[in-house]
Design an enzyme around this catalytic site. Structure first.
Site, PDB file in Angstrom:
ATOM      1  N   CYS B  88       0.819  -1.224   0.000  1.00 20.41           N
ATOM      2  CA  CYS B  88       0.000   0.000   0.000  1.00 20.41           C
ATOM      3  C   CYS B  88       0.851   1.272   0.000  1.00 20.41           C
ATOM      4  O   CYS B  88       0.320   2.375  -0.144  1.00 20.41           O
ATOM      5  CB  CYS B  88      -0.953   0.007   1.185  1.00 20.41           C
ATOM      6  SG  CYS B  88      -2.236  -1.251   1.050  1.00 20.41           S
ATOM      7  N   HIS B 344      -9.205   4.276  -1.921  1.00 20.27           N
ATOM      8  CA  HIS B 344      -7.909   3.611  -1.794  1.00 20.27           C
ATOM      9  C   HIS B 344      -7.630   2.711  -2.990  1.00 20.27           C
ATOM     10  O   HIS B 344      -7.745   1.485  -2.896  1.00 20.27           O
ATOM     11  CB  HIS B 344      -7.872   2.822  -0.487  1.00 20.27           C
ATOM     12  CG  HIS B 344      -6.538   2.213  -0.167  1.00 20.27           C
ATOM     13  ND1 HIS B 344      -5.345   2.732  -0.616  1.00 20.27           N
ATOM     14  CD2 HIS B 344      -6.214   1.115   0.574  1.00 20.27           C
ATOM     15  CE1 HIS B 344      -4.341   1.977  -0.173  1.00 20.27           C
ATOM     16  NE2 HIS B 344      -4.839   0.990   0.537  1.00 20.27           N
TER      17      HIS B 344
END
Lengths: 435, 399
Positions: B88, B344
């Site tokens: 991430c 996201h």
């Protein structure tokens, strides 16, 4: 019944682990009619789960419910230090009586010199009586008419075998104080014991009432109960039934380590509240698990060959400063060390740990949600991210002590493969209580 | 000690797609959308890009591995293009690569672009893949919420905070992001949510409810980097510059060595420490004016505030409930709604954070604009708290 992540291999390993604590046996035998793998030695896989040396002889016994008693008899006649682990987790279908009468379970026996139970006599009758069967095309057990089975079993198998075993042992039928007799149908022991004049009740029947019919494991588990109940000097009859009969007569010469715990274990467990959960966990219904279950848990043979034994046996390593870690690595995780070194094997499976962090994950796929996992700290320094099992009603807590249980790590139904690892569980199993 | 890259790299153009369930567009289209906005912002043509770094975390879903998907989509004519992946933290990793290329003098103008196209998988959250490597033989297949939920239990245990009190502070984190996200036109979720709704949302991974969790999105974000001198030559008198970019990867100690109690993220602490030194920031509580942090879960943002040194240990719940990180607070956090509401798309998130920082520094924040932003901090976190890669970047302007 067992958890979703238990199978005959994990249960056999669980039963056998207490029998190898002091010394490895000469041979390890596995017996089951429901082993997951049909071309992969389960005793060999169990050897790795138990982290036993590779020179130990292994063998699998299958295809008969008396495979466990036959293996035990072979070990006793050979006067060898052996461990025989028998386990069963048989497929059943709703509507069939086996769905309610079969239980999952395992029992293990260690043979060798010393006190305990002495084999005084034995007899075997091989008889291809088809009372029930399962096959590749009919994996759930199919059983025939009970009255026919009872009649033939009593007259042709049980009575002659037990009589011959008593003769071989040189004792009278009335000398049998405890019995562990596997019956193909209810009422067999009542008829046989009446005919022979044996007053002993049958621990196999007691076991079936409490845990169901454990198949191959059933007579060996009941043997543990019978030996616990017997006084020193008393005689115990063991009978395995399936494609014939094995009848063994023992005299109890001393206490048998682990036997009392077998009886005790019957009072432990968790009661299922929902039939749907029971059916799901026994494979009685096909569930739609949704997209999250659509991931392939593949195992690679090369990786298994390289590290599989350490994984299955939960073997970490101790670095030159004494810290233990899992898995092993070339450069230790210990920040005081920064060069490659050889770590010394340390098995974590028999160590208890403490929960450092945890959660109950409801998003991740598991056949029996929620999915509990977190970090477990061992006193020797090892810290391992672990799945947790045998969830207590109140859930797990940080700081809780946990023990290690061998379980299925991954299932790949498309490829028909499983891997095995250890999971953290409460140190004490819950008591069933009166509920 | 190395001198670092403070003020050696200017950002002259940025772009960011609308994040969300972009059924209408593929990964190539998302990249083009972000790239076109960045080029227009910079007043440059694509032929002026000399090198590119593309960030994409889950190459097996729609984008594909290597530099080629980006090079094809953007028609980057045989220039060096590098694909980077750091879970991430991938977006910031792409920015770091491009920034280092400019700072070193290797190129004058570089592109950093991050993209992820996840919504074609058919469900929320990240997909699970196993390949049969050693970790698959022992490591639990915990979900992302499951790994971060453990922060909450450990935080309660370390600081003696009742789980219900902690849950209220966590809920405030999500409430605040929903408030802010409603004002962000490109955000995935633009709906304010009541505190009670957050508190009573169904459990995903104890104690995280569904509204404690960010989802995943489709999206892309891009930045065009050059030297401050070239930026000035383009007519930008006071360009946005990178004050610091630092990355810290776990060496496995949190997960394998028994000193860490699970209540903090040591890689964030390490990256922040180095970033503050690189940027010349001595007192982050006073000198950092806004943050965009990796709020994948409400508890993550709460713990990050302490790991970044913006809240004292054990004080983050009180600071959060006092409104310190609200839009009107002393150090606003997630002015654009953060991962929680802006969205996201994994490989793009680090650059989306930079996009908000860049716009706030240029006073282009619209109704979200905060006054007197001197230093904006972004924080990008890959992996799980016990096994993570953390990136911290600090942005400002030079005269």
């Amino acid at each position: 019944m067992a958890g979703w992540d238990e199978d005959p291999l994990t249960m056999a390993a669980e039963a056998a682990r207490v029998l190898i604590a002091d010394s490895p046996p000469e041979a390890l035998r596995f017996a089951s009619t429901s082993a997951y793998f049909t071309d992969r030695g389960q005793a060999g896989a169990m050897l790795d789960i138990l982290a036993l040396p590779r020179h130990i002889r292994t063998s699998d016994a299958a295809n008969s419910r008396r495979a466990g008693t036959s293996a035990l008899l072979e070990a006793l006649l050979g006067q060898r230090e052996e461990v025989i682990a028998a386990a069963e987790k048989r497929e059943t279908v709703p509507g069939n009586s086996a769905n309610l009468s079969f239980g999952d379970g395992a029992a293990a026996v260690r043979t060798g010199v010393g006190k305990g139970a002495q084999l005084l006599g034995h007899a075997t009758i091989t008889h291809d009586l088809v009372d029930r069967y399962s096959s590749r095309e009919h994996p759930a057990s199919y059983s025939y008419e009970e009255r026919f089975i009872r009649e033939v079993a009593i007259a042709e198998l049980l009575l002659p075998a037990i009589t011959a075993a008593l003769d071989n042992a040189g004792i009278a039928a009335g000398d049998i104080a405890q019995a562990a007799v596997a019956e193909p149908a209810g009422g067999c022991w009542a008829a046989v014991s009446r005919k022979l004049g044996i007053a002993a009740s049958n621990h196999c029947a007691t076991l079936e009432e409490q845990a169901g019919d454990l198949g191959v494991a059933h007579p060996l588990y009941a043997l543990g109960m019978a030996l616990t109940a017997a006084a020193i000097g008393e005689h115990v009859l063991l009978v395995g039934f399936g494609s014939g009969v094995d009848a063994l007569v023992f005299r109890k010469d001393g206490e048998i380590p682990g036997a009392a715990e077998m009886a005790e274990a019957l009072s432990q467990g968790e009661r299922l509240e929902r039939i749907t959960r029971f059916l799901s966990l026994t494979g009685g219904i096909e569930m739609d698990w949704g997209m999250r279950a659509e991931f392939a848990q593949k195992a690679q043979a090369t990786v298994l060959e390289r590290v599989g034994r350490d994984m299955a046996g939960f073997v970490g390593g101790r670095d030159s400063l004494g810290n233990v870690q899992f898995p092993k690595s070339s450069i230790p995780v210990n920040p005081a060390l920064n060069r490659p070194e050889e770590l010394v094997d340390v098995r974590l499976a028999e160590e208890n740990g403490t929960i450092v962090s945890l959660t109950s994950d409801r998003l991740n796929f598991t056949p029996d949600p929620p999915f509990d996992f977190g970090l477990v700290q061992f006193a020797n320094g090892a810290r391992v991210l672990m799945e947790m099992v045998d969830r207590p009603p109140e859930g797990f807590t940080i700081g809780q002590e946990v023990c290690m249980r061998p379980r299925i790590k991954s299932l790949n139904r498309a490829l028909g493969f499983r891997t095995y690892f250890w999971k953290a569980a409460p140190v004490a199993r819950p008591q069933l209580g009166d509920a | 000690m190395a001198s670092g890259i403070r003020d050696k790299v200017a950002i002259v153009g940025m772009g960011c797609t609308r994040f969300g369930e972009r059924w209408d567009i593929g990964a190539d289209g998302l990249m083009v959308e972000a790239f076109a906005e960045a080029l227009a912002d910079a007043g440059l043509g694509s032929e002026q890009i000399e090198a590119a770094w593309v960030g994409n975390a889950l190459d097996d879903i729609n984008v594909g591995n290597s530099a080629l998907p980006a090079a094809h989509a953007l028609r980057l004519a045989r220039i060096p293009v590098t694909r980077v992946e750091n879970m991430c933290a991938t977006g910031t990793e792409a920015l770091r690569g491009a920034a280092y290329a400019v700072a070193s003098g290797a190129v004058d103008i570089a592109l950093a672009i991050g993209v992820e196209k996840l919504k074609d998988t058919g469900y929320g959250g990240l997909p699970l893949r196993t390949k049969g490597v050693q970790n698959d033989l022992w490591m639990p297949y915990g979900s992302a919420p499951g790994t971060f939920a453990q922060l909450a239990h450990a935080y309660s245990a370390r600081h003696g905070i009742d789980s219900k009190d902690l849950k209220r502070a966590m809920a405030h984190v999500s409430w605040k992001s929903h408030q802010n996200g409603a004002k962000a036109t490109k955000a995935h979720l633009r709906k304010p949510v009541e505190l009670d709704t957050i508190l009573n949302a169904p459990l995903i991974a104890d104690p995280l409810g569904v509204l404690d969790c960010c989802g995943v999105s489709d999206g892309a974000a891009a930045a065009i980097l050059t030297t401050p001198e070239i930026a000035r030559s383009l007519g930008i008198a006071s360009p946005v510059t990178i004050k610091a970019i630092q990355l810290a990867a776990s060496d496995g100690a949190e997960m394998q060595y028994g000193a860490w109690d699970g209540a903090s993220v040591p890689t964030t602490q390490a990256a922040a420490r180095r970033a503050y030194a690189e940027a010349g920031i001595g007192d982050p509580k006073r000198e950092i004016d806004m943050t965009e942090v990796h709020d994948c879960f409400s508890i993550t943002e709460l713990v990050i505030m302490e790991d970044l040194g913006l809240s004292d240990p054990g004080r983050a719940p009180a600071d959060i409930l006092d409104g310190r990180y609200d839009a009107e607070g002393a150090i606003p956090c997630q002015l654009d709604g953060g991962l929680k509401c802006f969205g996201h798309p994994v490989g793009a998130s680090g650059l989306r954070m930079a996009y908000e920082a860049y716009n706030q520094l240029l006073e282009r924040g619209g109704e979200r604009q905060r006054p007197n932003i001197r230093h904006a901090l972004t924080h990008n976190l890959g992996g799980a708290p016990f096994n993570s890669v953390a990136a911290v970047a600090i942005f400002g302007r030079i005269d």
